[in-house]
Design a protein around this motif. Structure first.
Motif, PDB file in Angstrom:
ATOM      1  N   LEU A 160      37.242  41.888  51.426  1.00 50.28           N
ATOM      2  CA  LEU A 160      38.677  41.740  51.641  1.00 50.28           C
ATOM      3  C   LEU A 160      39.227  42.899  52.460  1.00 50.28           C
ATOM      4  O   LEU A 160      40.352  43.366  52.246  1.00 50.28           O
ATOM      5  N   LEU A 161      38.444  43.385  53.412  1.00 49.36           N
ATOM      6  CA  LEU A 161      38.859  44.499  54.255  1.00 49.36           C
ATOM      7  C   LEU A 161      39.943  44.069  55.242  1.00 49.36           C
ATOM      8  O   LEU A 161      39.917  42.960  55.778  1.00 49.36           O
ATOM      9  N   ALA A 170      48.235  45.802  47.988  1.00 48.95           N
ATOM     10  CA  ALA A 170      47.650  44.470  48.161  1.00 48.95           C
ATOM     11  C   ALA A 170      46.281  44.415  47.503  1.00 48.95           C
ATOM     12  O   ALA A 170      45.641  45.441  47.276  1.00 48.95           O
ATOM     13  N   VAL A 171      45.839  43.208  47.183  1.00 46.11           N
ATOM     14  CA  VAL A 171      44.458  43.018  46.741  1.00 46.11           C
ATOM     15  C   VAL A 171      43.598  42.712  47.962  1.00 46.11           C
ATOM     16  O   VAL A 171      42.647  43.430  48.263  1.00 46.11           O
ATOM     17  N   ALA A 172      43.947  41.656  48.679  1.00 50.75           N
ATOM     18  CA  ALA A 172      43.262  41.357  49.936  1.00 50.75           C
ATOM     19  C   ALA A 172      43.841  42.245  51.027  1.00 50.75           C
ATOM     20  O   ALA A 172      45.006  42.121  51.384  1.00 50.75           O
ATOM     21  N   ALA A 291      40.672  47.059  46.228  1.00 47.63           N
ATOM     22  CA  ALA A 291      41.334  46.833  44.943  1.00 47.63           C
ATOM     23  C   ALA A 291      40.276  46.907  43.848  1.00 47.63           C
ATOM     24  O   ALA A 291      39.069  46.896  44.125  1.00 47.63           O
ATOM     25  N   THR A 292      40.691  46.987  42.615  1.00 46.53           N
ATOM     26  CA  THR A 292      39.723  47.089  41.523  1.00 46.53           C
ATOM     27  C   THR A 292      38.950  45.779  41.373  1.00 46.53           C
ATOM     28  O   THR A 292      39.398  44.705  41.809  1.00 46.53           O
ATOM     29  N   LEU A 299      41.972  37.467  41.717  1.00 49.43           N
ATOM     30  CA  LEU A 299      42.218  36.726  42.955  1.00 49.43           C
ATOM     31  C   LEU A 299      41.230  35.575  43.106  1.00 49.43           C
ATOM     32  O   LEU A 299      41.606  34.464  43.510  1.00 49.43           O
ATOM     33  N   ALA A 300      39.971  35.838  42.777  1.00 42.56           N
ATOM     34  CA  ALA A 300      38.947  34.788  42.887  1.00 42.56           C
ATOM     35  C   ALA A 300      39.282  33.604  41.984  1.00 42.56           C
ATOM     36  O   ALA A 300      39.111  32.444  42.379  1.00 42.56           O
ATOM     37  N   LEU A 301      39.777  33.882  40.776  1.00 41.53           N
ATOM     38  CA  LEU A 301      40.129  32.812  39.855  1.00 41.53           C
ATOM     39  C   LEU A 301      41.437  32.141  40.265  1.00 41.53           C
ATOM     40  O   LEU A 301      41.577  30.918  40.161  1.00 41.53           O
ATOM     41  N   ASP A 302      42.387  32.924  40.720  1.00 33.66           N
ATOM     42  CA  ASP A 302      43.690  32.397  41.106  1.00 33.66           C
ATOM     43  C   ASP A 302      43.566  31.416  42.264  1.00 33.66           C
ATOM     44  O   ASP A 302      44.159  30.333  42.246  1.00 33.66           O
TER      45      ASP A 302
END
Length: 478
Positions: A160-161, A170-172, A291-292, A299-302
């Motif tokens: 997710l760079l 942000a996460v991504a 991100a952690t 995010l993967a589940l969402d």
């Protein structure tokens, strides 16, 4: 929109797995729903089981723990009234548990293996949470041997760079290649180095580019991408918009461009060298952190990201010191973690970590066993898993649940159930948490695989799942 999705269901290899849960427009509830942020004894707590803002007792409070338990007969009556579609006769598997004690309150054919679709990602989530520290982050580094102008970008798992500057909240896109290039250019400046060679180190958590059972059409059609240990957030796959075939090459090119913007000209080394680890005496010139793991897993589940889920499970297996290089290694690792926690695996057939491959099977009992691990009174809770389940998409509000519970028969419970969705032509599912009308928190798993295998059948299955979970939610059932 309905017509285009009908074509999608009919033509793609993925047969719309979860796509109808994320595509804008279809069954989407546009009105906002307020989700409270509760506290327990004045301390912010994870919102595991939210309820509409107009009500009280928003999560697992003491009051919720003392709320009346629904009876098995009450639950059976509620479910029976909600699952009266004759097309589903004999094809429903259900497990409902008390979220306080973990005790199973009601089950219907819960031991029968069925198609889990993307609810299989909850099995993957257990393996990840059980192995990785979800508070830690992935690091992408650039190193060089002292005195050498040969740079090595060491991939640390972050796909997710950001190609430019990172966004801290942000996460991504939290880690940015432009920020990394700035650090490297500053480190090279004292030596006057302005021309370098660059290669990637992809030695961390190696494995097959695609799980062998995946349908190549799913990659072509944008439902997933290659499982590698680096990639750009701007190139995540989407239905009808596939990712580049080699995400790692896109990262390399983006970093070359970022270095050029900082006055450093980089020439890429042949990609046949990219599997070699960096030299042990190499010196770090710069690094950026993702991100952690917990945020990335959320995010993967969402979004029901298939390759991202595979990536995290592979990293977990590698962290545990296990093999990651064969096609079935992710699935074997997940089964090993399930078994270690005493979760029933009879009839379980896993070919990947994401639920994308055809021919997979899991019972409601297996999925319910994972949710049981977040029960308040369970001494065997997996660190971090409770927060993961707390972050599941909210009905009618977020992620793959945004377009759900929007019919007249179900929209009264919008904002209460949280769940991981699973939608395939071969089977549909929901697994997550809710709160009864009496304020008792529950976990639930509902699998449906006996319905017409066409577009209309898929919609009927989704509607039946929503009705069943809505019935559990509005149930006093004493």
């Amino acid at each position: 929109m309905l017509a285009s999705l009908a074509v999608l269901v009919a033509t793609t290899g993925y047969v719309a797995a979860d796509v109808m849960d994320v595509a804008p427009g279809i069954l989407t509830l546009d009105r906002p729903v307020a989700i409270p942020t509760p506290t327990v004894s004045g301390t912010p707590a994870p919102v595991l089981l939210p309820v509409p803002a107009a009500t009280v007792d928003p999560m697992l409070t003491d009051e919720g723990a003392t709320a009346p338990l629904p009876t098995a007969k009450g639950l059976a009556d509620a479910v029976g009234g909600a699952s009266d579609d004759p097309a589903l006769d004999g094809g429903v598997g259900i497990s409902v548990r008390d979220a306080i004690t973990g005790d199973e309150l009601y089950a219907l054919d819960a031991d029968q293996p069925r198609v889990p679709a993307s609810t299989a990602k909850l099995l993957a989530a257990l393996a990840v949470a059980d192995t990785l520290d979800l508070r830690e982050a992935m690091t992408t580094r650039v190193v060089a041997t002292p005195g050498s102008s040969d740079l090595v970008l060491v991939a640390g798992g972050d796909t997710l760079l950001a190609p430019g500057k990172g966004t801290p909240d942000a996460v991504a896109g939290r880690a940015g290649l432009a920020d990394l290039a700035s650090q490297v250019a500053a480190a090279l400046k004292p030596t006057g180095t302005t021309e370098v060679t660059l290669r990637l180190d992809l030695s961390w958590a190696p494995g097959p580019r695609y799980p062998p059972a995946w349908n190549p059409d799913d990659v072509r059609d944008g439902f997933t991408q290659a499982v590698v240990m680096t990639g750009l957030a701007t190139q995540l796959p989407a239905a009808g918009r596939p990712s580049p075939i080699r995400p790692e090459t896109e990262v390399a090119k983006a970093f070359v461009a970022a270095l050029k913007a900082k006055g450093v000209s980089a020439t890429l080394a042949p990609d046949k060298t990219w599997g070699d680890p960096a030299s042990e005496d190499a010196v770090e010139l710069g690094s950026v952190r993702s991100a952690t793991y917990g945020e990335v897993l959320d995010l993967a589940l969402d979004r029901s990201e298939n390759a991202l889920t595979e990536n995290l499970v592979r990293q977990a297996a590698a962290t545990a010191g296990l093999r990651t290089t064969r096609g079935g290694d992710n699935a074997a690792f997940i089964v090993e973690r399930l078994t270690a926690h005493g979760i029933p695996t009879e009839g379980l057939v896993l070919k990947d970590a994401s639920g994308l491959s055809p021919g997979q099977a899991a019972s409601a009992a297996t999925l319910s066993g994972v949710l049981q691990l977040v029960a308040t009174d369970n001494p065997d809770q997996v660190p971090g898993l409770r927060d993961v389940i707390a972050g599941l998409p909210v009905s009618g509000v977020s992620g793959t649940m945004r377009g759900r519970f929007s019919s007249d028969a179900t929209q009264d419970v919008v904002g209460v159930p949280r769940a991981k969705t699973g939608t395939l032509k071969a089977g549909s599912s929901l697994a997550g948490t809710t709160v009864t009308a009496d304020g008792r928190p529950l976990t639930f798993v509902v699998l449906v695989d006996e319905f017409p295998k066409d577009f209309g059948g898929t919609l009927r299955a989704r509607a039946a799942l929503d009705r069943i979970v809505a019935a559990l939610t509005r149930c006093g059932c004493r």
